[in-house]
Design an enzyme around this catalytic site. Structure first.
Site, PDB file in Angstrom:
ATOM      1  N   ALA A   1       0.807  -1.220   0.000  1.00  0.00           N
ATOM      2  CA  ALA A   1       0.000   0.000   0.000  1.00  0.00           C
ATOM      3  C   ALA A   1       0.838   1.267   0.000  1.00  0.00           C
ATOM      4  O   ALA A   1       0.331   2.352  -0.277  1.00  0.00           O
ATOM      5  CB  ALA A   1      -0.942   0.000   1.195  1.00  0.00           C
TER       6      ALA A   1
ATOM      7  N   ARG B   1       9.428   8.765  -2.431  1.00  0.00           N
ATOM      8  CA  ARG B   1      10.778   9.083  -2.890  1.00  0.00           C
ATOM      9  C   ARG B   1      11.119   8.515  -4.269  1.00  0.00           C
ATOM     10  O   ARG B   1      12.221   8.695  -4.775  1.00  0.00           O
ATOM     11  CB  ARG B   1      11.799   8.610  -1.843  1.00  0.00           C
TER      12      ARG B   1
ATOM     13  N   TYR C   1       6.651  -8.059   1.827  1.00  0.00           N
ATOM     14  CA  TYR C   1       6.531  -6.674   1.375  1.00  0.00           C
ATOM     15  C   TYR C   1       6.626  -6.660  -0.151  1.00  0.00           C
ATOM     16  O   TYR C   1       7.537  -7.257  -0.723  1.00  0.00           O
ATOM     17  CB  TYR C   1       7.680  -5.817   1.928  1.00  0.00           C
TER      18      TYR C   1
ATOM     19  N   LYS D   1      13.210  -9.710 -41.748  1.00  0.00           N
ATOM     20  CA  LYS D   1      11.918  -9.668 -41.043  1.00  0.00           C
ATOM     21  C   LYS D   1      11.009 -10.763 -41.561  1.00  0.00           C
ATOM     22  O   LYS D   1      10.871 -10.930 -42.759  1.00  0.00           O
ATOM     23  CB  LYS D   1      11.246  -8.304 -41.261  1.00  0.00           C
TER      24      LYS D   1
ATOM     25  N   ALA E   1      25.165  -7.898 -51.894  1.00  0.00           N
ATOM     26  CA  ALA E   1      25.146  -6.666 -51.095  1.00  0.00           C
ATOM     27  C   ALA E   1      24.095  -5.707 -51.616  1.00  0.00           C
ATOM     28  O   ALA E   1      23.901  -5.557 -52.817  1.00  0.00           O
ATOM     29  CB  ALA E   1      26.522  -6.017 -51.140  1.00  0.00           C
TER      30      ALA E   1
ATOM     31  N   ASN F   1       8.705  -5.287 -50.264  1.00  0.00           N
ATOM     32  CA  ASN F   1       7.580  -6.131 -49.827  1.00  0.00           C
ATOM     33  C   ASN F   1       6.312  -5.332 -49.572  1.00  0.00           C
ATOM     34  O   ASN F   1       5.266  -5.889 -49.322  1.00  0.00           O
ATOM     35  CB  ASN F   1       7.962  -6.906 -48.557  1.00  0.00           C
TER      36      ASN F   1
ATOM     37  N   ALA G   1      23.606  -7.961 -61.224  1.00  0.00           N
ATOM     38  CA  ALA G   1      23.672  -6.833 -60.287  1.00  0.00           C
ATOM     39  C   ALA G   1      22.842  -5.663 -60.786  1.00  0.00           C
ATOM     40  O   ALA G   1      22.747  -5.415 -61.983  1.00  0.00           O
ATOM     41  CB  ALA G   1      25.119  -6.406 -60.091  1.00  0.00           C
TER      42      ALA G   1
HETATM   43  C1  UD1 Z   1       8.759  -1.813   9.061  1.00  0.00           C
HETATM   44  C2  UD1 Z   1       8.873  -2.453  10.409  1.00  0.00           C
HETATM   45  C3  UD1 Z   1      10.316  -2.346  10.876  1.00  0.00           C
HETATM   46  C4  UD1 Z   1      11.253  -2.977   9.887  1.00  0.00           C
HETATM   47  C5  UD1 Z   1      11.041  -2.361   8.521  1.00  0.00           C
HETATM   48  C6  UD1 Z   1      11.828  -3.087   7.492  1.00  0.00           C
HETATM   49  C7  UD1 Z   1       6.730  -2.092  11.460  1.00  0.00           C
HETATM   50  C8  UD1 Z   1       5.998  -1.291  12.453  1.00  0.00           C
HETATM   51  N1  UD1 Z   1       8.015  -1.784  11.314  1.00  0.00           N
HETATM   52  O1  UD1 Z   1       9.071  -0.446   9.177  1.00  0.00           O
HETATM   53  O2  UD1 Z   1      10.462  -3.018  12.127  1.00  0.00           O
HETATM   54  O3  UD1 Z   1      12.600  -2.810  10.288  1.00  0.00           O
HETATM   55  O4  UD1 Z   1       9.651  -2.439   8.151  1.00  0.00           O
HETATM   56  O5  UD1 Z   1      11.778  -2.397   6.296  1.00  0.00           O
HETATM   57  O6  UD1 Z   1       6.199  -2.986  10.882  1.00  0.00           O
HETATM   58  N2  UD1 Z   1       2.891  -0.672   4.316  1.00  0.00           N
HETATM   59  C9  UD1 Z   1       1.561  -0.737   3.992  1.00  0.00           C
HETATM   60  N3  UD1 Z   1       0.662  -0.012   4.706  1.00  0.00           N
HETATM   61  C10 UD1 Z   1       1.052   0.787   5.735  1.00  0.00           C
HETATM   62  C11 UD1 Z   1       2.412   0.849   6.072  1.00  0.00           C
HETATM   63  C12 UD1 Z   1       3.310   0.095   5.347  1.00  0.00           C
HETATM   64  O7  UD1 Z   1       1.172  -1.451   3.064  1.00  0.00           O
HETATM   65  O8  UD1 Z   1       0.179   1.407   6.336  1.00  0.00           O
HETATM   66  C13 UD1 Z   1       3.858  -1.457   3.555  1.00  0.00           C
HETATM   67  C14 UD1 Z   1       4.827  -0.602   2.780  1.00  0.00           C
HETATM   68  O9  UD1 Z   1       4.357  -0.380   1.460  1.00  0.00           O
HETATM   69  C15 UD1 Z   1       6.073  -1.435   2.788  1.00  0.00           C
HETATM   70  C16 UD1 Z   1       5.990  -2.199   4.105  1.00  0.00           C
HETATM   71  O10 UD1 Z   1       4.635  -2.183   4.467  1.00  0.00           O
HETATM   72  O11 UD1 Z   1       6.069  -2.381   1.745  1.00  0.00           O
HETATM   73  C17 UD1 Z   1       6.847  -1.590   5.181  1.00  0.00           C
HETATM   74  O12 UD1 Z   1       6.517  -0.270   5.368  1.00  0.00           O
HETATM   75  P1  UD1 Z   1       7.636   0.813   5.667  1.00  0.00           P
HETATM   76  O13 UD1 Z   1       6.975   2.091   5.958  1.00  0.00           O
HETATM   77  O14 UD1 Z   1       8.663   0.739   4.627  1.00  0.00           O
HETATM   78  O15 UD1 Z   1       8.330   0.225   6.965  1.00  0.00           O
HETATM   79  P2  UD1 Z   1       8.175   0.678   8.462  1.00  0.00           P
HETATM   80  O16 UD1 Z   1       6.764   0.555   8.879  1.00  0.00           O
HETATM   81  O17 UD1 Z   1       8.854   1.967   8.635  1.00  0.00           O
END
Ligand code: UD1
Ligand code: CA
Length: 456
Positions: free
Chosen positions: A10, A15, A100, A349, A378, A384, A421
């Site tokens: 989500a 960035r 993730y 082709k 050559a 075509n 040719a």
């Molecule tokens: C989380 C972990 C942290 C870990 C780190 C590794 C928690 C609270 N913390 O950090 O311990 O070291 O990952 O990268 O779990 N995402 C959602 N919905 C949300 C929030 C996040 O889908 O509401 C998804 C993000 O898209 C991402 C993943 O979850 O794929 C991790 O989210 P991110 O914000 O990167 O990590 P943290 O929560 O900071």
């Protein structure tokens, strides 16, 4: 116990500065989340749960043909909140593997270890020991080494910040635990987020052991947050593929300069020079040699085929011992027989060229059927296209086509014929004939070239 995959996807990926949701950015031509889905598919037949937020429409469109369980998380209130949105889709009696969508390089082997570690208690974590753990949640253990909790970087006390063992976020946890704990998790922490990692403390409070597996290879658990990391993981992935090839007996001249965006299968003693890019499904026979700077997509090359520098091959089948390039372009739906030679600045082709025929210099051959032992001189062009339709050229066995010939399709050149040719062939040519259509040469004696009048 059934295994349910739950993929967190989500996050917006601010960035990345992109219109695309982060998980649709690609590594080796495949979306980040596609890598996760493919690795997961090796572990369970159940459809994965994908928790999406930003750019959900694009994501669902990309995977419309895949059997996935979609769960929307409207606001990103933390990893615990994310998984809570999916609770109704999570069976109590299943083991849930939390992945993730932006961590693409996890291997099946590592996940299998994580799942095995979850067997005793129903809860395991994938951790890593990093020289610089900044930003990550830390794994807090007691004196005996037992995990007691995870503390997020922003909530950590000074002594906790010194811990180098971090939470990768990847975990295996019983569905029943998620149902029991997630509804009670609060957000009274530095970030005001619902932390999935709070489950660790809750498990410990119930005397449920949390087992940890540490990854030896940090790139496996690295997530993508910006384009620099995307490029770094791309290289890591390509290096991994290059090493896999080398371990099975392919010579890769420089493992840092090869890109495989799909599947590359090599026979024995294949040699791949620098800057080769392979896309889709490419199969190289034994002793094939690929020269520098070649692009090859969806192709099959027979044993001992040689592709010289700077050639492009797409959707083609190349025979045993064929020689392509340098600077050749083989376009889709082309089939080249054994020992065929295609030389520099030649475009082929949608054509079939049989055994031993040669098109060596500066030619265009399209929608053409060429027999065996044909020599195309050559600068020969198959005309075509009449502006509306494509027409076919047939060149039978043993034909010799002189240089700078135009073959205006549809046209057939009979077996053994010779084309002089500079000929423009507009009518079918019977077998064994010589056809020539150029103007006879004139020779004028005493010719004076015009001269510019000299200015005073
Ligand atoms: C989380 C972990 C942290 C870990 C780190 C590794 C928690 C609270 N913390 O950090 O311990 O070291 O990952 O990268 O779990 N995402 C959602 N919905 C949300 C929030 C996040 O889908 O509401 C998804 C993000 O898209 C991402 C993943 O979850 O794929 C991790 O989210 P991110 O914000 O990167 O990590 P943290 O929560 O900071
Ligand atoms: Ca966060």
């Amino acid at each position: 116990m059934n295994l349910t995959l739950c993929i967190l996807a989500a996050g917006q990926g601010k960035r990345m500065y992109s219109e695309l949701p982060k998980v649709l950015h690609r590594i080796a031509g495949k979306p980040l989340v596609g890598h996760v889905l493919d690795t997961g598919a090796a572990l369970t037949l159940l459809p994965p749960i994908v928790i999406y937020g930003h750019g959900g429409e694009l994501l669902r469109k990309e995977y419309r043909d895949r059997h996935l369980v979609w769960v929307e998380q409207r606001e990103q209130l933390g990893t615990g909140h994310a998984v809570a949105q999916a609770l109704s889709k999570i069976p109590l009696d299943s083991l849930v593997l939390i992945l993730y969508g932006d961590v693409p390089l996890l291997t099946r082997e590592t996940l299998e270890k994580l799942l095995a570690a979850a067997a005793p208690s129903g809860f395991s974590l994938l951790t890593a020991v990093l020289p610089d753990p900044t930003g990550y949640g830390r794994i807090v253990r007691d004196r005996s080494g037992t995990i007691v909790k995870i503390v997020e970087h922003k909530d950590a006390a000074a002594d906790e910040l010194a811990i180098n063992e971090i939470n990768t976020g990847i975990m295996a946890i019983r569905g029943e635990y998620l149902h029991r704990w997630l509804p009670g998790i609060g957000n009274l922490n530095a970030q005001g987020e619902y932390y999935l990692t709070d489950c660790v403390g809750l498990a410990v409070a119930e005397n449920i052991q949390v087992h940890a597996i540490a990854t030896a290879e940090p790139t496996e658990v690295t997530g993508v947050n910006n384009r620099t990391q995307l490029a770094e993981l791309e290289r890591a992935y390509q290096r991994r593929q290059a090493h896999a090839l080398m371990e099975r007996g392919t010579t890769v001249m420089d493992p840092l300069r090869i890109d495989i965006r799909g599947e590359l299968i090599c026979g024995r003693d294949v040699i791949i020079d620098i800057n080769a890019v392979f896309e889709g499904r490419v199969r190289l026979g034994d002793r094939v040699v690929i020269g520098p700077n070649c692009f090859i997509r969806d192709a099959e090359l027979g044993d001992e085929a040689v592709v010289l520098a700077n050639s492009v091959i797409e959707e083609a089948k190349i025979g045993v011992g064929a020689r392509i390039g340098p600077f050749s372009r083989i376009r889709p739906e082309t089939e080249l027989g054994d020992g065929v030679h295609i030389g520099n600045f030649v475009e082929i082709k949608k054509s079939r060229i049989a055994k031993g025929s040669k098109v060596n210099h500066l030619a265009y051959v399209g929608d053409t059927e060429i027999g065996s032992r044909v020599n195309v001189g050559a600068g020969t062009i198959t005309c075509n296209y009449d502006g509306a339709h494509k027409h076919k050229t047939v060149i039978e066995d043993d034909v010799f086509i002189g240089s700078d010939t135009q073959l205006v399709a549809p046209v057939t050149i009979g077996r053994g014929a010779t084309i002089g040719a500079g000929t423009t062939v507009t009518e079918n040519v019977e077998a064994e004939r010589l056809v020539i259509s150029r103007v006879r040469q004139k020779s004028i004696a005493g010719w004076q070239r015009p001269r510019k009048a000299k200015k005073e």
